[in-house]
Each structure stands twice: as structure tokens, then as C-alpha cells.
Design an enzyme around this catalytic site. Structure first.
Site, PDB file in Angstrom:
ATOM      1  N   HIS A  22     -21.416  15.109   3.742  1.00  0.00           N
ATOM      2  CA  HIS A  22     -21.534  15.461   2.408  1.00  0.00           C
ATOM      3  C   HIS A  22     -20.432  16.426   2.352  1.00  0.00           C
ATOM      4  O   HIS A  22     -20.185  17.200   3.277  1.00  0.00           O
ATOM      5  CB  HIS A  22     -22.830  15.833   2.156  1.00  0.00           C
ATOM      6  CG  HIS A  22     -22.844  16.514   0.613  1.00  0.00           C
ATOM      7  ND1 HIS A  22     -23.078  15.851  -0.573  1.00  0.00           N
ATOM      8  CD2 HIS A  22     -22.850  17.743   0.257  1.00  0.00           C
ATOM      9  CE1 HIS A  22     -22.833  16.512  -1.586  1.00  0.00           C
ATOM     10  NE2 HIS A  22     -22.590  17.763  -1.049  1.00  0.00           N
ATOM     11  N   ALA A  52      10.841 -21.637  16.828  1.00  0.00           N
ATOM     12  CA  ALA A  52      10.130 -22.516  18.000  1.00  0.00           C
ATOM     13  C   ALA A  52       9.728 -23.773  17.378  1.00  0.00           C
ATOM     14  O   ALA A  52       9.070 -23.815  16.341  1.00  0.00           O
ATOM     15  CB  ALA A  52       9.028 -21.792  18.613  1.00  0.00           C
ATOM     16  N   ASP A  96      -3.364 -16.786   9.182  1.00  0.00           N
ATOM     17  CA  ASP A  96      -3.134 -17.463   7.655  1.00  0.00           C
ATOM     18  C   ASP A  96      -3.174 -19.052   8.127  1.00  0.00           C
ATOM     19  O   ASP A  96      -3.589 -19.649   7.009  1.00  0.00           O
ATOM     20  CB  ASP A  96      -1.871 -17.118   7.075  1.00  0.00           C
ATOM     21  CG  ASP A  96      -2.136 -15.836   6.272  1.00  0.00           C
ATOM     22  OD1 ASP A  96      -3.301 -15.090   6.496  1.00  0.00           O
ATOM     23  OD2 ASP A  96      -1.401 -15.333   5.631  1.00  0.00           O
ATOM     24  N   GLY A 137      -0.344 -15.563 -12.200  1.00  0.00           N
ATOM     25  CA  GLY A 137      -1.235 -15.512 -11.333  1.00  0.00           C
ATOM     26  C   GLY A 137      -2.036 -14.094 -11.298  1.00  0.00           C
ATOM     27  O   GLY A 137      -1.493 -13.173 -11.841  1.00  0.00           O
ATOM     28  N   LYS A 178       0.767  -1.237  -0.028  1.00  0.00           N
ATOM     29  CA  LYS A 178       0.030  -0.078   0.186  1.00  0.00           C
ATOM     30  C   LYS A 178       0.812   1.197   0.062  1.00  0.00           C
ATOM     31  O   LYS A 178       0.514   2.170  -0.581  1.00  0.00           O
ATOM     32  CB  LYS A 178      -1.151  -0.044   1.089  1.00  0.00           C
ATOM     33  CG  LYS A 178      -2.387  -0.714   0.797  1.00  0.00           C
ATOM     34  CD  LYS A 178      -2.044  -2.013   0.825  1.00  0.00           C
ATOM     35  CE  LYS A 178      -2.597  -3.004  -0.052  1.00  0.00           C
ATOM     36  NZ  LYS A 178      -2.604  -4.248  -0.045  1.00  0.00           N
TER      37      LYS A 178
HETATM   38  C1  LIG Z   1       1.438  -8.787  -1.018  1.00  0.00           C
HETATM   39  C2  LIG Z   1       0.492  -9.202  -0.124  1.00  0.00           C
HETATM   40  C3  LIG Z   1      -0.032  -7.986   0.182  1.00  0.00           C
HETATM   41  C4  LIG Z   1      -1.122  -8.265   0.967  1.00  0.00           C
HETATM   42  N1  LIG Z   1      -2.169  -7.293   1.367  1.00  0.00           N
HETATM   43  C5  LIG Z   1      -2.911  -7.575   2.316  1.00  0.00           C
HETATM   44  C6  LIG Z   1      -4.070  -6.378   2.706  1.00  0.00           C
HETATM   45  O1  LIG Z   1      -3.924  -5.245   2.110  1.00  0.00           O
HETATM   46  N2  LIG Z   1      -4.920  -6.529   3.632  1.00  0.00           N
HETATM   47  C7  LIG Z   1      -4.771  -7.715   4.366  1.00  0.00           C
HETATM   48  O2  LIG Z   1      -5.815  -7.856   5.156  1.00  0.00           O
HETATM   49  N3  LIG Z   1      -3.989  -8.640   4.079  1.00  0.00           N
HETATM   50  C8  LIG Z   1      -3.058  -8.519   3.144  1.00  0.00           C
HETATM   51  N4  LIG Z   1      -2.209  -9.731   2.937  1.00  0.00           N
HETATM   52  C9  LIG Z   1      -2.432 -10.888   3.727  1.00  0.00           C
HETATM   53  C10 LIG Z   1      -1.666 -10.501   5.156  1.00  0.00           C
HETATM   54  O3  LIG Z   1      -0.077 -10.099   5.067  1.00  0.00           O
HETATM   55  C11 LIG Z   1      -1.752 -11.812   5.950  1.00  0.00           C
HETATM   56  O4  LIG Z   1      -3.096 -12.379   6.073  1.00  0.00           O
HETATM   57  C12 LIG Z   1      -1.033 -11.718   7.458  1.00  0.00           C
HETATM   58  O5  LIG Z   1      -0.014 -11.254   7.198  1.00  0.00           O
HETATM   59  C13 LIG Z   1      -1.275 -12.996   8.048  1.00  0.00           C
HETATM   60  O6  LIG Z   1      -0.894 -12.734   9.388  1.00  0.00           O
HETATM   61  P1  LIG Z   1      -0.392 -13.880  10.294  1.00  0.00           P
HETATM   62  O7  LIG Z   1      -0.143 -13.417  11.524  1.00  0.00           O
HETATM   63  O8  LIG Z   1      -1.572 -15.047  10.318  1.00  0.00           O
HETATM   64  O9  LIG Z   1       0.743 -14.525   9.652  1.00  0.00           O
HETATM   65  P2  LIG Z   1       2.334 -13.631   9.258  1.00  0.00           P
HETATM   66  O10 LIG Z   1       2.273 -12.380   9.030  1.00  0.00           O
HETATM   67  O11 LIG Z   1       2.767 -14.630   8.104  1.00  0.00           O
HETATM   68  O12 LIG Z   1       3.143 -13.906  10.438  1.00  0.00           O
HETATM   69  C14 LIG Z   1       3.781 -15.174  10.709  1.00  0.00           C
HETATM   70  C15 LIG Z   1       5.192 -15.040  11.609  1.00  0.00           C
HETATM   71  O13 LIG Z   1       5.582 -16.467  12.215  1.00  0.00           O
HETATM   72  C16 LIG Z   1       6.800 -16.550  12.071  1.00  0.00           C
HETATM   73  N5  LIG Z   1       7.167 -18.010  12.174  1.00  0.00           N
HETATM   74  C17 LIG Z   1       6.807 -18.878  11.255  1.00  0.00           C
HETATM   75  N6  LIG Z   1       7.393 -20.374  11.941  1.00  0.00           N
HETATM   76  C18 LIG Z   1       7.773 -19.787  13.091  1.00  0.00           C
HETATM   77  C19 LIG Z   1       8.565 -20.670  13.952  1.00  0.00           C
HETATM   78  N7  LIG Z   1       8.400 -22.100  14.089  1.00  0.00           N
HETATM   79  N8  LIG Z   1       9.045 -19.953  15.228  1.00  0.00           N
HETATM   80  C20 LIG Z   1       9.170 -18.715  15.165  1.00  0.00           C
HETATM   81  N9  LIG Z   1       8.458 -17.847  14.291  1.00  0.00           N
HETATM   82  C21 LIG Z   1       7.663 -18.455  13.264  1.00  0.00           C
HETATM   83  C22 LIG Z   1       7.252 -16.070  10.558  1.00  0.00           C
HETATM   84  O14 LIG Z   1       8.548 -15.591  10.556  1.00  0.00           O
HETATM   85  C23 LIG Z   1       6.113 -14.802  10.554  1.00  0.00           C
HETATM   86  O15 LIG Z   1       6.927 -13.590  10.827  1.00  0.00           O
HETATM   87  C24 LIG Z   1      -1.336  -9.497   1.870  1.00  0.00           C
HETATM   88  C25 LIG Z   1      -0.564 -10.601   1.618  1.00  0.00           C
HETATM   89  C26 LIG Z   1       0.352 -10.355   0.467  1.00  0.00           C
HETATM   90  C27 LIG Z   1       1.197 -11.715  -0.078  1.00  0.00           C
END
Ligand SMILES: Cc1cc2nc3c(=O)[nH]c(=O)nc-3n(C[C@H](O)[C@H](O)[C@H](O)COP(=O)(O)OP(=O)(O)OC[C@H]3O[C@@H](n4cnc5c(N)ncnc54)[C@H](O)[C@@H]3O)c2cc1C
Length: 461
Positions: free
Chosen positions: A430, A119, A303, A180, A56
């Protein structure tokens, strides 16, 4: 601390410091629990560092650049408008750093222990961290997010990138091919076209194929104006010196190739097999409506538990999981998860606008909104789906400028059980784009104000 030292004990251990994880950590700490969060890369995870916020940020700059170059109609002519991509890169990186620092500050301030490590579950109450620390917990929350899906024949190299690198380029590619056709492809493709790259999107059937065709038609019309080539029907076969060879024998020019074919749940190295938590056939961790996994001690959010893979869904689930652990009373029962696409024009939707039995849909054009006319942003519309008998609002879609900013109102209306009458009788400020929701509701009630649907068309008393 080294391996073999006395294990640390906490009420809640959170794996993953993304938006789902750190929000859960803050809420659990606010509720009086002792909390540790483990993040192997950057606090904030993908959203502020690699995904939502960087995209963004770049889209804002691309819109600004494009507007400056297309402002003659407002009496503004800028000769030789130019872009310093190095400066844009610095700005984009600085934003992520600022947000990451803010998240760390909030965690520290809430007394949360932060570990920078990977972890792995050893059992249903123990985590082993890659820095040697052993964490004992009463409850854990898995928030490990997702990872970009790779594509055969297009493994990462100097030229082939996933979204992280596509949003971190220090030079503007002359041409970029995107494999994609989901919202990420459209957002990133549009931003590069606005900055001046030649963009080709390679889609299996169509772009945004799961979205409303009326909305997608407007996005496609603008893409055409920007010279974005959308190739459908042919599969990308392999890389060539000039770009990509497609299955129909044609070739796409591409200095860079961005593979955007989806996201998979990320559970690599997590050791779930040492717990009772289960995954489904696609690898998503399964949870009940309190976000508890099949292991009574372990919850999961974001996610890693499935669609929609959106930051605001992960945030809400982070809050719910923390409250479920602390109070035993919370459950994830939101009626809608709004979706926003920062395309041109923007698309935003809350609930469903699908035609169904007993459901009516009203459409109102953006060209009838004063602010849209003033800004020359008349492409777009609002649709409201509502129950014919009761007027209960089931879904709202807005397409147009600022659609993403106003859709929260639609989500609130649906969560609160609003009817068309409630929307129509709420005073909307408005002149704003948000008036389109009120106008659409008035039209649905058969009393349109700023659009003439025809004499007696749908008029109700
Ligand atoms: C290009 C792009 C644009 C996007 N734009 C939007 C948007 O505009 N609006 C929106 O709502 N969503 C958007 N998304 C989706 C959004 O980024 C995700 O839905 C969101 O980041 C998910 O959050 P999360 O906390 O589930 O996981 P993540 O943000 O993926 O965080 C997971 C974290 O866990 C850590 N991790 C994983 N395994 C381990 C482990 N074993 N030990 C320690 N750490 C670990 C990783 O390093 C990571 O930092 C976008 C996605 C993409 C790819």
C-alpha cells in the site's frame, strides 16, 4: 567465407534473431550446445527495433506531454509546452540501437556465432546463407516472425505506412488515418492524438472488438476526450488528395495513412519445401507441444507458429524449444499468455474472464483504490473469474493505470493454481494500484473492504 567453402557445423542453427530466436540461442548455448543464429536485418527483430519498444517509448513521451498539458488540477501550469519531434525521433532510435547492441553483446558473450544474412533451408540439416556460408545443423529453430499484412489500394508510398514507418516519423503529421482497429491501432492512434495530431481510426465494426466491452468503453470515452474519431461500418475505398474515401461516400482527412490490418506469418524465401516442416491453411508453421515441426530436426517458435503474436510468448517458446532440443524434456504447457494493451486506460488480462458454467465473476472499481484517487486515475476496474465451488482463479483482468505492470502477478497466481483466498490473504503493498487484485478477491469471497456492494450483497462467512 565464400560459396563452396567447407560447411560450418553446429548443434543448433537458429533462423531469425528476433525475441524468439535470440532467446532460444542464449538458452541453447547455456545448455552447452554449439549455436549459430542467422538474422537478415537487425538482431532483436521487430520487438526492440520496430514494434513493442519503439511504440512504448513513444507512448511514454506522449503520456508525459499530455500530462504536462493537463496538470492544472495539481497546481502545475506550463505555458507553451512544446514538442521537438526531431529530438523524440533521436531518442526513439537510440533506444533501439542500445537494445540491439545489448542483444549482440549477450550472443557474443555466450559464444554464439552470429550471421547477418538471409537463410534458406536446403534440406533437413543444411541451411544456405545469402553471404555464401553453408550451415550444417543437428537441429534448427525457425523464428522468422511475421510481416504486416498489406491492403489493396493502400500500397506503401510517401503517405501510406506500416507500423515500422508509423513509429519512425521525423515530423508530426497534422492528421493521421489508421485503417484497422486492433491494439496496435489504438496504441499508436492514442499516442499521436496526445502529441497533437488529428487521429481517425477506421474500424470495420468496433475498436478492440475481441476485448471486454466494459474495458473498451473506458478506452473509447478517453479517445473521445482526445478528439479521436472512430469511424465504423464503412470500408476504406481509395486514397484521395485529402485523405481516404470511404464506402459510405464520406472522406477522412489524412496527411498520413497507417495500415494496421494484421500480421501474417513470415516464411518468404525460407525454403521450408526442402524440409518436412508443414504450414497450416493460414501459413503458420505447425508444431507439437515440444514446438517440434513435422520435420524431426526442426523446431519453430514465436509469431511464425501462430497466435497470440506477442513477444513474451515468443520468448517463452524460445526457452522451451532450446530446452526440448538439449534435454528432450521440455514442453510448451503454459496455462496463460497475458495480454497487455498500452491504451488509456491500460488493459491487461491473464486467463479468461468469460462467463461459463460454474464460473463467477467479481468486479471491483479502481475509484476505491487510494493511490488511484491520489493520482486522479480512477477510471478502471479489476475483474476476477473463479470457480464458484473451489474458488480456483481462472482469469484476471485489470483496467487502469499500471494495469500492464501488475498483470504478471495474475499470471503467476493462475499458473500456481491460486484461489480467491490465496489472493485475498497475500499482502499487497500500500499504496499501489496492485491492491485492486486483493480487494477484488476479498469482494469475491463476500468480504469486501474498501467498497460497499450493499448490505448482505454476496456476503459469505
Ligand atoms: C506495433 C507493434 C507493437 C507491438 N507491441 C507489442 C507489445 O507491447 N508486447 C508484445 O508482447 N508484443 C508486441 N508486438 C508483437 C511483437 O513485436 C512480436 O510478437 C514479436 O516481435 C515476435 O517475435 P519473433 O521472434 O517471433 O519474430 P520477429 O521479431 O518478427 O523476428 C523475426 C526475425 O527473423 C528475421 N528473418 C526472417 N526470415 C529470415 C531468414 N530467412 N533469414 C534470416 N533472418 C530472417 C527477420 O528479419 C526478423 O528480424 C507488437 C507488434 C507490433 C506490430
Amino acid at each position: 567465407m565464400v560459396m563452396g567453402s567447407i560447411p560450418q557445423e553446429v548443434d543448433v542453427a537458429i533462423v531469425g534473431g528476433g525475441v524468439g530466436g535470440y532467446v532460444a540461442a542464449i538458452r541453447a548455448a547455456e545448455l552447452g550446445l554449439s549455436v549459430a543464429i542467422v538474422e537478415k536485418e537487425r538482431m532483436g527483430g521487430h520487438c526492440p527495433n520496430y514494434a513493442c519498444i519503439p511504440s512504448k517509448t513513444m507512448i511514454h513521451v506522449a503520456d508525459l506531454f499530455y500530462s504536462i498539458k493537463n496538470a492544472e488540477k495539481f497546481g502545475i501550469t506550463v505555458e507553451n509546452a512544446s514538442l521537438d519531434v526531431g529530438k523524440l525521433h533521436e531518442w526513439r532510435v537510440s533506444i533501439s540501437e542500445k537494445l540491439e547492441a545489448g542483444i549482440e553483446f549477450l550472443c557474443r558473450s555466450n559464444g554464439i556465432d552470429m550471421f547477418k544474412a538471409e537463410a534458406t533451408f536446403l534440406s533437413s540439416n543444411t541451411l544456405q546463407l545469402s553471404d555464401g556460408v553453408t550451415l550444417k545443423f543437428k537441429n534448427a529453430i525457425v523464428a522468422t516472425g511475421s510481416a504486416p499484412r498489406s491492403m489493396k489500394g493502400f500500397g506503401e508510398n510517401d503517405r501510406v505506412m506500416d507500423y515500422r514507418r508509423a513509429l519512425l516519423l521525423e515530423e508530426l503529421p497534422k492528421s493521421i488515418a489508421i485503417i484497422g482497429a486492433g491494439y496496435v491501432s489504438v496504441e499508436i492512434g492514442t499516442l499521436y492524438a496526445k502529441l497533437g495530431s488529428k487521429v481517425t481510426i477506421i474500424a470495420r465494426s468496433d475498436i478492440l472488438s475481441t476485448f471486454d466491452k466494459d474495458a473498451v468503453a473506458l478506452v473509447k470515452a478517453n479517445m473521445k476526450k482526445m478528439n479521436i474519431d472512430v469511424r465504423t461500418g464503412a470500408m476504406p475505398l481509395n486514397q484521395t488528395p485529402a485523405g481516404i474515401k470511404l464506402s459510405d461516400g464520406s472522406e477522412v482527412e489524412a496527411e498520413k495513412i497507417f495500415v494496421a490490418v494484421g500480421l501474417d506469418p513470415y516464411t518468404t524465401g525460407l525454403g521450408l519445401e526442402n524440409t518436412k516442416a508443414k504450414v497450416d491453411e493460414r501459413g503458420f508453421i505447425t508444431v507439437d507441444d515440444t514446438l517440434r515441426t513435422s520435420d524431426p530436426n526442426i523446431y519453430a517458435v514465436g509469431d511464425v507458429i501462430g497466435q497470440p503474436m506477442l513477444a513474451h510468448k515468443a520468448i517463452r517458446q524460445g526457452v522451451v524449444a532450446a530446452e526440448a532440443i538439449a534435454t528432450g524434456k521440455a514442453s510448451y504447457d503454459n496455462q496463460v499468455v497475458p495480454a497487455v494493451i498500452f491504451s488509456d486506460p491500460e488493459i491487461a488480462i491473464a486467463g479468461s474472464i468469460d462467463q461459463g458454467e460454474g464460473i463467477e465473476i467479481i468486479k471491483f472499481p479502481m475509484s476505491a483504490i487510494g493511490r488511484a484517487v491520489a493520482l486522479d486515475e480512477t477510471a478502471g476496474f479489476a475483474k476476477i473469474a473463479y470457480e464458484k465451488d473451489s474458488g480456483l482463479v481462472k482469469g484476471i483482468e485489470v483496467v487502469g493505470s499500471d494495469a500492464t505492470g501488475m498483470i504478471f502477478g495474475a499470471a503467476l497466481a493462475i499458473e500456481m493454481g491460486a484461489t480467491l483466498e490465496d489472493l485475498a490473504d497475500t499482502i499487497h503493498p500500500h499504496p499501489t494500484f496492485s491492491e485492486i487484485i486483493q480487494e477484488a478477491a476479498e469482494a469475491g469471497l463476500g468480504r469486501p473492504i474498501h467498497f460497499f456492494y450493499g448490505r448482505n450483497a454476496g456476503k459469505k462467512t
